[in-house]
Design a protein around this motif. Structure first.
Motif, PDB file in Angstrom:
ATOM      1  N   LEU A  89     -19.860 -38.229 -65.340  1.00 55.09           N
ATOM      2  CA  LEU A  89     -19.144 -39.048 -66.312  1.00 55.09           C
ATOM      3  C   LEU A  89     -17.784 -39.478 -65.775  1.00 55.09           C
ATOM      4  CD1 LEU A  89     -19.939 -37.165 -69.654  1.00 55.09           C
ATOM      5  CD2 LEU A  89     -20.734 -39.429 -68.996  1.00 55.09           C
ATOM      6  N   SER A  90     -17.167 -38.614 -64.953  1.00 55.19           N
ATOM      7  CA  SER A  90     -15.879 -38.958 -64.356  1.00 55.19           C
ATOM      8  C   SER A  90     -16.015 -40.158 -63.426  1.00 55.19           C
ATOM      9  CB  SER A  90     -15.321 -37.764 -63.570  1.00 55.19           C
ATOM     10  OG  SER A  90     -15.106 -36.674 -64.417  1.00 55.19           O
ATOM     11  N   LYS A  91     -17.164 -40.245 -62.775  1.00 52.01           N
ATOM     12  CA  LYS A  91     -17.409 -41.364 -61.865  1.00 52.01           C
ATOM     13  C   LYS A  91     -17.586 -42.673 -62.631  1.00 52.01           C
ATOM     14  CE  LYS A  91     -19.604 -38.404 -58.377  1.00 52.01           C
ATOM     15  NZ  LYS A  91     -20.872 -38.061 -57.690  1.00 52.01           N
ATOM     16  N   GLU A  92     -17.983 -42.523 -63.884  1.00 46.10           N
ATOM     17  CA  GLU A  92     -18.169 -43.706 -64.723  1.00 46.10           C
ATOM     18  C   GLU A  92     -17.125 -43.678 -65.845  1.00 46.10           C
ATOM     19  OE1 GLU A  92     -22.182 -43.726 -66.087  1.00 46.10           O
ATOM     20  OE2 GLU A  92     -23.018 -43.348 -64.119  1.00 46.10           O
ATOM     21  N   GLU A  93     -15.901 -43.438 -65.452  1.00 47.48           N
ATOM     22  CA  GLU A  93     -14.819 -43.212 -66.409  1.00 47.48           C
ATOM     23  C   GLU A  93     -14.672 -44.355 -67.416  1.00 47.48           C
ATOM     24  OE1 GLU A  93     -10.044 -42.121 -66.403  1.00 47.48           O
ATOM     25  OE2 GLU A  93     -11.120 -42.425 -64.532  1.00 47.48           O
ATOM     26  N   LYS A  94     -14.767 -45.580 -66.932  1.00 42.10           N
ATOM     27  CA  LYS A  94     -14.567 -46.740 -67.806  1.00 42.10           C
ATOM     28  C   LYS A  94     -15.623 -46.769 -68.915  1.00 42.10           C
ATOM     29  CE  LYS A  94     -13.864 -51.739 -67.649  1.00 42.10           C
ATOM     30  NZ  LYS A  94     -13.828 -52.945 -66.788  1.00 42.10           N
ATOM     31  N   ARG A  95     -16.897 -46.579 -68.528  1.00 42.28           N
ATOM     32  CA  ARG A  95     -17.978 -46.609 -69.518  1.00 42.28           C
ATOM     33  C   ARG A  95     -17.886 -45.414 -70.458  1.00 42.28           C
ATOM     34  NH1 ARG A  95     -22.957 -44.422 -70.035  1.00 42.28           N
ATOM     35  NH2 ARG A  95     -22.904 -43.445 -67.983  1.00 42.28           N
ATOM     36  N   THR A  96     -17.512 -44.244 -69.904  1.00 44.88           N
ATOM     37  CA  THR A  96     -17.394 -43.039 -70.720  1.00 44.88           C
ATOM     38  C   THR A  96     -16.313 -43.197 -71.781  1.00 44.88           C
ATOM     39  OG1 THR A  96     -18.091 -41.649 -68.865  1.00 44.88           O
ATOM     40  CG2 THR A  96     -16.949 -40.552 -70.674  1.00 44.88           C
ATOM     41  N   LYS A  97     -15.150 -43.697 -71.349  1.00 44.18           N
ATOM     42  CA  LYS A  97     -14.055 -43.869 -72.305  1.00 44.18           C
ATOM     43  C   LYS A  97     -14.404 -44.891 -73.376  1.00 44.18           C
ATOM     44  CE  LYS A  97     -10.162 -42.336 -69.496  1.00 44.18           C
ATOM     45  NZ  LYS A  97      -8.856 -42.671 -68.883  1.00 44.18           N
ATOM     46  N   LYS A  98     -15.142 -45.907 -72.982  1.00 46.32           N
ATOM     47  CA  LYS A  98     -15.558 -46.920 -73.953  1.00 46.32           C
ATOM     48  C   LYS A  98     -16.513 -46.305 -74.989  1.00 46.32           C
ATOM     49  CE  LYS A  98     -17.784 -51.460 -74.317  1.00 46.32           C
ATOM     50  NZ  LYS A  98     -18.447 -52.562 -73.581  1.00 46.32           N
ATOM     51  N   ALA A  99     -17.450 -45.490 -74.484  1.00 39.97           N
ATOM     52  CA  ALA A  99     -18.399 -44.835 -75.393  1.00 39.97           C
ATOM     53  C   ALA A  99     -17.678 -43.840 -76.305  1.00 39.97           C
ATOM     54  CB  ALA A  99     -19.480 -44.116 -74.582  1.00 39.97           C
ATOM     55  N   MET A 100     -16.702 -43.109 -75.724  1.00 43.47           N
ATOM     56  CA  MET A 100     -15.938 -42.153 -76.519  1.00 43.47           C
ATOM     57  C   MET A 100     -15.117 -42.854 -77.590  1.00 43.47           C
ATOM     58  SD  MET A 100     -16.462 -38.998 -75.708  1.00 43.47           S
ATOM     59  CE  MET A 100     -15.025 -38.286 -76.465  1.00 43.47           C
ATOM     60  N   ALA A 101     -14.520 -43.969 -77.213  1.00 41.68           N
ATOM     61  CA  ALA A 101     -13.716 -44.727 -78.166  1.00 41.68           C
ATOM     62  C   ALA A 101     -14.585 -45.236 -79.313  1.00 41.68           C
ATOM     63  CB  ALA A 101     -13.027 -45.900 -77.457  1.00 41.68           C
ATOM     64  N   GLN A 102     -15.798 -45.702 -78.958  1.00 44.28           N
ATOM     65  CA  GLN A 102     -16.722 -46.191 -79.985  1.00 44.28           C
ATOM     66  C   GLN A 102     -17.148 -45.049 -80.911  1.00 44.28           C
ATOM     67  OE1 GLN A 102     -20.212 -48.094 -78.389  1.00 44.28           O
ATOM     68  NE2 GLN A 102     -21.138 -48.417 -80.393  1.00 44.28           N
ATOM     69  N   GLN A 103     -17.404 -43.878 -80.318  1.00 41.93           N
ATOM     70  CA  GLN A 103     -17.819 -42.725 -81.103  1.00 41.93           C
ATOM     71  C   GLN A 103     -16.695 -42.282 -82.040  1.00 41.93           C
ATOM     72  OE1 GLN A 103     -19.738 -39.559 -78.874  1.00 41.93           O
ATOM     73  NE2 GLN A 103     -18.936 -38.005 -80.258  1.00 41.93           N
ATOM     74  N   ASN A 104     -15.464 -42.228 -81.508  1.00 45.23           N
ATOM     75  CA  ASN A 104     -14.323 -41.826 -82.326  1.00 45.23           C
ATOM     76  C   ASN A 104     -14.049 -42.823 -83.449  1.00 45.23           C
ATOM     77  OD1 ASN A 104     -13.677 -39.384 -81.144  1.00 45.23           O
ATOM     78  ND2 ASN A 104     -12.278 -40.269 -79.647  1.00 45.23           N
ATOM     79  N   ARG A 105     -14.228 -44.101 -83.145  1.00 41.85           N
ATOM     80  CA  ARG A 105     -14.011 -45.124 -84.155  1.00 41.85           C
ATOM     81  C   ARG A 105     -15.001 -44.967 -85.307  1.00 41.85           C
ATOM     82  NH1 ARG A 105     -16.339 -49.747 -85.163  1.00 41.85           N
ATOM     83  NH2 ARG A 105     -17.550 -49.691 -83.246  1.00 41.85           N
ATOM     84  N   LEU A 106     -16.260 -44.682 -84.955  1.00 39.51           N
ATOM     85  CA  LEU A 106     -17.279 -44.509 -85.990  1.00 39.51           C
ATOM     86  C   LEU A 106     -17.024 -43.243 -86.804  1.00 39.51           C
ATOM     87  CD1 LEU A 106     -19.809 -45.633 -87.252  1.00 39.51           C
ATOM     88  CD2 LEU A 106     -21.168 -44.452 -85.533  1.00 39.51           C
ATOM     89  N   LEU A 107     -16.657 -42.133 -86.109  1.00 42.34           N
ATOM     90  CA  LEU A 107     -16.346 -40.887 -86.819  1.00 42.34           C
ATOM     91  C   LEU A 107     -15.157 -41.074 -87.752  1.00 42.34           C
ATOM     92  CD1 LEU A 107     -16.766 -38.200 -84.000  1.00 42.34           C
ATOM     93  CD2 LEU A 107     -18.200 -38.467 -86.017  1.00 42.34           C
ATOM     94  N   SER A 108     -14.149 -41.824 -87.282  1.00 41.63           N
ATOM     95  CA  SER A 108     -12.973 -42.098 -88.105  1.00 41.63           C
ATOM     96  C   SER A 108     -13.344 -42.927 -89.331  1.00 41.63           C
ATOM     97  CB  SER A 108     -11.922 -42.826 -87.264  1.00 41.63           C
ATOM     98  OG  SER A 108     -10.799 -43.153 -88.042  1.00 41.63           O
ATOM     99  N   GLN A 109     -14.232 -43.899 -89.120  1.00 37.87           N
ATOM    100  CA  GLN A 109     -14.672 -44.750 -90.229  1.00 37.87           C
ATOM    101  C   GLN A 109     -15.451 -43.932 -91.266  1.00 37.87           C
ATOM    102  OE1 GLN A 109     -16.746 -48.222 -88.869  1.00 37.87           O
ATOM    103  NE2 GLN A 109     -17.007 -49.085 -90.922  1.00 37.87           N
ATOM    104  N   ILE A 110     -16.301 -43.018 -90.771  1.00 33.61           N
ATOM    105  CA  ILE A 110     -17.067 -42.148 -91.670  1.00 33.61           C
ATOM    106  C   ILE A 110     -16.118 -41.282 -92.488  1.00 33.61           C
ATOM    107  CG2 ILE A 110     -18.641 -40.171 -91.756  1.00 33.61           C
ATOM    108  CD1 ILE A 110     -20.000 -41.368 -89.234  1.00 33.61           C
ATOM    109  N   LYS A 111     -15.143 -40.668 -91.807  1.00 31.18           N
ATOM    110  CA  LYS A 111     -14.177 -39.804 -92.478  1.00 31.18           C
ATOM    111  C   LYS A 111     -13.381 -40.577 -93.527  1.00 31.18           C
ATOM    112  CE  LYS A 111     -10.440 -36.542 -91.438  1.00 31.18           C
ATOM    113  NZ  LYS A 111      -9.620 -35.938 -90.340  1.00 31.18           N
ATOM    114  N   LYS A 112     -12.972 -41.789 -93.167  1.00 24.31           N
ATOM    115  CA  LYS A 112     -12.195 -42.630 -94.083  1.00 24.31           C
ATOM    116  C   LYS A 112     -13.020 -43.006 -95.316  1.00 24.31           C
ATOM    117  CE  LYS A 112      -9.522 -46.937 -94.206  1.00 24.31           C
ATOM    118  NZ  LYS A 112      -9.105 -48.130 -93.417  1.00 24.31           N
ATOM    119  N   SER A 113     -14.287 -43.341 -95.104  1.00 25.14           N
ATOM    120  CA  SER A 113     -15.157 -43.734 -96.215  1.00 25.14           C
ATOM    121  C   SER A 113     -15.390 -42.567 -97.172  1.00 25.14           C
ATOM    122  CB  SER A 113     -16.500 -44.246 -95.683  1.00 25.14           C
ATOM    123  OG  SER A 113     -16.332 -45.437 -94.938  1.00 25.14           O
ATOM    124  N   ILE A 114     -15.613 -41.368 -96.603  1.00 22.67           N
ATOM    125  CA  ILE A 114     -15.852 -40.188 -97.446  1.00 22.67           C
ATOM    126  C   ILE A 114     -14.595 -39.836 -98.236  1.00 22.67           C
ATOM    127  CG2 ILE A 114     -16.412 -37.722 -97.448  1.00 22.67           C
ATOM    128  CD1 ILE A 114     -18.069 -38.250 -94.897  1.00 22.67           C
TER     129      ILE A 114
END
Length: 425
Positions: free
Chosen positions: A207-232
């Motif tokens: 994943l470190s070798k694909e840092e750009k894609r990993t961070k993008k996926a992490m950001a997307q995951q965090n955004r969705l988790l944040s949206q879920i938390k906000k909605s609840i």
């Protein structure tokens, strides 16, 4: 006295065996359940490990496997400690029973020797007739009869103690064999744990070798988790506000009625009842208070939101590639289209579309449960639902592309770890 002590000793031995059997059975069930979950995670990881492109899903599954493996090793340690205690207790029991047996045999030998010396009918008659009077002769006769009965009882005690001793020796041998088996299994689990941690390190490296894609996926995951938390949290705040509005309206009506009554009776107006705090307003009515207490009373026994599944994402804060993720629920791998069900009776508070999948929030007094990644729903806001009622069907996790349900449990505005509430699957 010796007989009484023996009885009490055997009573406590029996009680401790019963308690040990319960604890041992519980630990074994827990170890078996963890093994089943690990098998499911292993199958799941095998399916995605052939993918040339390393994904966060692989890392998530490996972390879940490592957590479960460590839990299984801890459970095995508890079993070993319990067996060590039982082995020690059984060893003490064996020594105590052997000591009692030796004492009983010694007393019996003394009686046998006495009986041998006085075995002839002539000696027995002489012992009776040598009495000073009739009463003493009668007592000597009863003594001879009681002595014979006592010998029979002592023989029975010796036989019973020998049997108990044999049972304890067999149990001791069984405990030692069981401990040996658990130790062997524990070593295997430690070896597997080491390999899983090596795999985890390799996945992190990839994943470190694909840092750009990993961070993008992490950001997307965090955004969705944040949206879920906000909605609840917004759904819960709305419920709190609505409950407060109703309580305040009822208080105004009660105050006006009390004021009118006081005026008519020419009495001072009573002080109005204060409005409940935000953390208490949701259980202000008897119905909601009962529902909250019933929900709390089922902690550790709530059913899973799906009939079959495995936890692949756990509650809490994690760091991947230095990026923090805060999972306020758990992720359950299941089959696509599986029925998603309410874990307790309540009222639907919110149904929302989140980027192509649905979120359902259900109110249970002061408690709330949330079900995310549903591809369809069969309930609507304000609808009453019962225990295990189907509320929709499982959809796809947008990050992994796998069939999954995200499940959260809140008390007021505070997320709880759902694993402490749901029953063993």
């Amino acid at each position: 006295m010796m007989v009484k002590k023996a009885f009490l000793f055997l009573f406590f031995v029996g009680f401790s065996i019963h308690a040990f059997a319960q604890s041992s059975a519980e630990l074994k069930r827990r170890r078996d359940r963890i093994t089943e979950e690990l098998d499911k995670l292993n199958d799941e990881y095998s399916k995605i490990s052939h993918d040339k492109r390393t994904s966060l899903k692989q890392l998530s599954l490996l972390k879940a496997q490592i957590d479960l493996r460590e839990d299984k090793i801890k459970t095995a340690n508890s079993e070993i400690k319990l067996l060590d205690h039982q082995i020690s207790a059984n060893s003490n029991n064996v020594r105590s029973l052997q000591s009692q047996l030796d004492q009983l045999k010694k007393e019996y030998a003394t009686m046998v020797l006495f009986a041998f010396r006085n075995q002839s009918a002539y000696n027995k008659l002489m012992f009776i007739f040598a009495a000073n009077d009739f009463n003493q002769a009668y007592k000597r006769l009863k003594y001879m009869q009681q002595f014979a009965q006592y010998r029979q009882r002592q023989a029975g005690y010796i036989e019973g103690t020998q049997k108990d001793l044999h049972v304890k020796i067999v149990a001791l041998d069984h405990d030692k064999k069981e401990k040996h088996g658990i130790l062997i299994d524990q070593e295997k689990e430690k070896e597997k744990l080491g390999k899983e941690k090596d795999n985890q390190a390799q996945v992190v490296t990839n994943l470190s070798k694909e840092e750009k894609r990993t961070k993008k996926a992490m950001a997307q995951q965090n955004r969705l988790l944040s949206q879920i938390k906000k909605s609840i949290s917004s759904a819960i705040r709305r419920e709190i506000a609505e409950a407060r509005r109703k309580e305040e309206a009822a208080a105004r009506i009660a105050a006006a009625s009390a004021a009118a009554k006081a005026k008519a009776e020419n009495k001072p107006v009573a002080e109005a009842k204060p409005v409940s705090k935000a953390t208490e307003v949701l259980s202000a009515t008897p119905e909601s208070a009962k529902l909250s207490n019933d929900f709390l009373g089922n902690r550790g026994r709530l059913p899973w939101p799906v009939a079959n599944g495995a936890i692949v994402g756990r509650f809490g804060i994690n760091y991947i590639q230095g990026i923090k993720t805060d999972n306020t629920g758990i992720d359950i791998k299941t089959t696509e289209g599986a029925a998603v069900r309410a874990v307790f009776s309540g009222e639907v508070s919110k149904v929302q579309n989140l980027e192509g999948s649905y979120l359902v929030v259900i109110k249970h007094g002061t408690y709330f449960t949330a079900y995310v990644y549903l591809k369809s729903v069969s309930v609507s806001p304000g609808q009453k639902v019962s225990l295990k009622q189907t509320i929709g069907s499982a959809g796809i996790d947008p990050e992994s592309g796998e069939p999954q349900v995200h499940f959260e449990l809140w008390k007021n505005l505070v997320p709880q770890n759902p694993q402490g509430w749901i029953a063993d699957n």
